[in-house]
Design an enzyme around this catalytic site. Structure first.
Site, mmCIF file in Angstrom:
data_model
loop_
_atom_site.group_PDB
_atom_site.id
_atom_site.type_symbol
_atom_site.label_atom_id
_atom_site.label_comp_id
_atom_site.label_asym_id
_atom_site.label_seq_id
_atom_site.Cartn_x
_atom_site.Cartn_y
_atom_site.Cartn_z
ATOM 1 N N ARG A 132 0.851 -1.100 0.109
ATOM 2 C CA ARG A 132 -0.142 0.087 -0.156
ATOM 3 C C ARG A 132 0.912 1.187 0.274
ATOM 4 N NH1 ARG A 132 -3.398 -2.780 -1.625
ATOM 5 N NH2 ARG A 132 -5.434 -3.375 -0.793
ATOM 6 N N HIS A 179 -0.474 1.099 -10.374
ATOM 7 C CA HIS A 179 -1.103 0.160 -9.405
ATOM 8 C C HIS A 179 -1.645 -0.976 -10.381
ATOM 9 C CE1 HIS A 179 -3.445 0.032 -5.478
ATOM 10 N NE2 HIS A 179 -3.350 -1.138 -5.864
#
Length: 311
Positions: free
Chosen positions: A226, A274
């Site tokens: 993350r 991502h």
């Protein structure tokens, strides 16, 4: 069973509708913005839900994420404390993530970035070749994805170590470390550090200057956890002083990455949007169907997280 679809930035009905009709026909999808009978909703499918997302549903029993991570759901202020939060398990995602990480590990081992620069400058120069056995890899996180990554890297000849919060036995693929002392020990032995941790209060900011200083000089970071795990200023300092030779970053504290961010132009950073791996729509539908069946039979959903730990 009625399932409400809750997302800030994604049309979940359009994204999942057709697959759910095939894989989970007993579940009726209801959009959060629709005028649905809130009392009938016992299940939710969510991604970055708005702060008030769950206030309308007094009989809600479980919330499924559309991805492996659940931190965005856990952070929602209206999430009731007794509602199960369920993550998706997708072997296909583990395979894709492993391929992504292996790509970067081998790229660091073989110095492929230098070849790209040489091609641009029309330079013919062979490089020093290192064996996989000389590049130890440490993995932060030893869940299903971490185990798949460890197995694939070990198969290619890399020495692999894994770290987790609590003790886990060694596997045929990796040597296990745990706890604060184990983290320091593993990082000190490794050259490549792969982050696959969930985001919790304890792991926020774990990729920091102190950790980088313990790595082999010239080490390499692969960040696929993350964005909030990484202290960005500390990474830039570690790269600029040579403590780290490079970093592959797929997740960021702010996404999309702002145009003016210094990561874009840094020659030792590889950026991907991502995109390391995605959970399949079929896996989400299957998880939702299994969760709905557990609710019907009065059982706890099989992939519900431990909310005290956050994963």
């Amino acid at each position: 069973m009625r399932c409400v679809l809750v997302s800030k930035n994604l049309d979940l009905r359009g994204y999942f509708g057709a697959e759910f009709a095939r894989s989970a026909p007993r579940i009726e999808l209801v959009d959060h913005t629709a005028d649905a009978t809130a009392e009938d909703v016992r299940l939710a499918l969510a991604w970055h839900p708005p702060d008030d997302a769950f206030e309308r549903y007094p009989n809600l029993q479980a919330v499924c994420s559309i991805a492996a991570g659940v931190d965005n759901i856990m952070a929602c202020p209206s999430l009731p404390p007794d509602v199960d939060v369920v993550r998706v398990i997708d072997p296909g995602q583990a395979q894709m993530m492993s391929g992504f990480i292996v790509w970067h590990v081998i790229g660091h081992q073989r110095g492929f970035a230098a070849f790209r620069g040489q091609q641009r400058d029309r330079i013919w120069r062979r490089g020093d070749q290192r064996r996989a056995r000389d590049v130890p890899v440490g993995i932060l996180g030893s869940g299903g994805i971490g185990q798949r990554v460890a197995a694939d890297l070990a198969q290619l000849g890399f020495p692999v170590m894994s770290w987790s919060r609590t003790a886990k036995p060694d596997s045929s693929a990796s040597h296990s470390f745990h706890g604060p002392a184990g983290l320091a020990a593993m990082v000190g032995e490794g050259e490549v550090l792969v982050n696959l941790l969930p985001l919790t209060p304890e792991t926020r900011g774990i990729l920091n200057g102190n950790l980088f200083s313990r790595m082999r000089r010239g080490g390499y970071l692969i960040q696929v956890g993350r964005g909030e795990h990484l202290v960005e200023a500390d990474l830039l300092k570690a790269l600029d002083c040579g403590q780290l030779s490079g970093a592959a970053l797929d997740v960021f504290a702010t996404e999309p990455l702002p145009q003016a961010h210094p990561f874009w132009d840094h020659p030792q950073i590889v950026i991907t949007p991502h995109d390391a791996s995605d959970v399949s729509i079929g896996a989400v539908a299957t998880t939702l169907a299994v969760t709905a069946e557990a609710i019907r039979t009065g059982q706890r959903p099989p992939h519900a997280i431990d909310r005290a730990r956050g994963y």
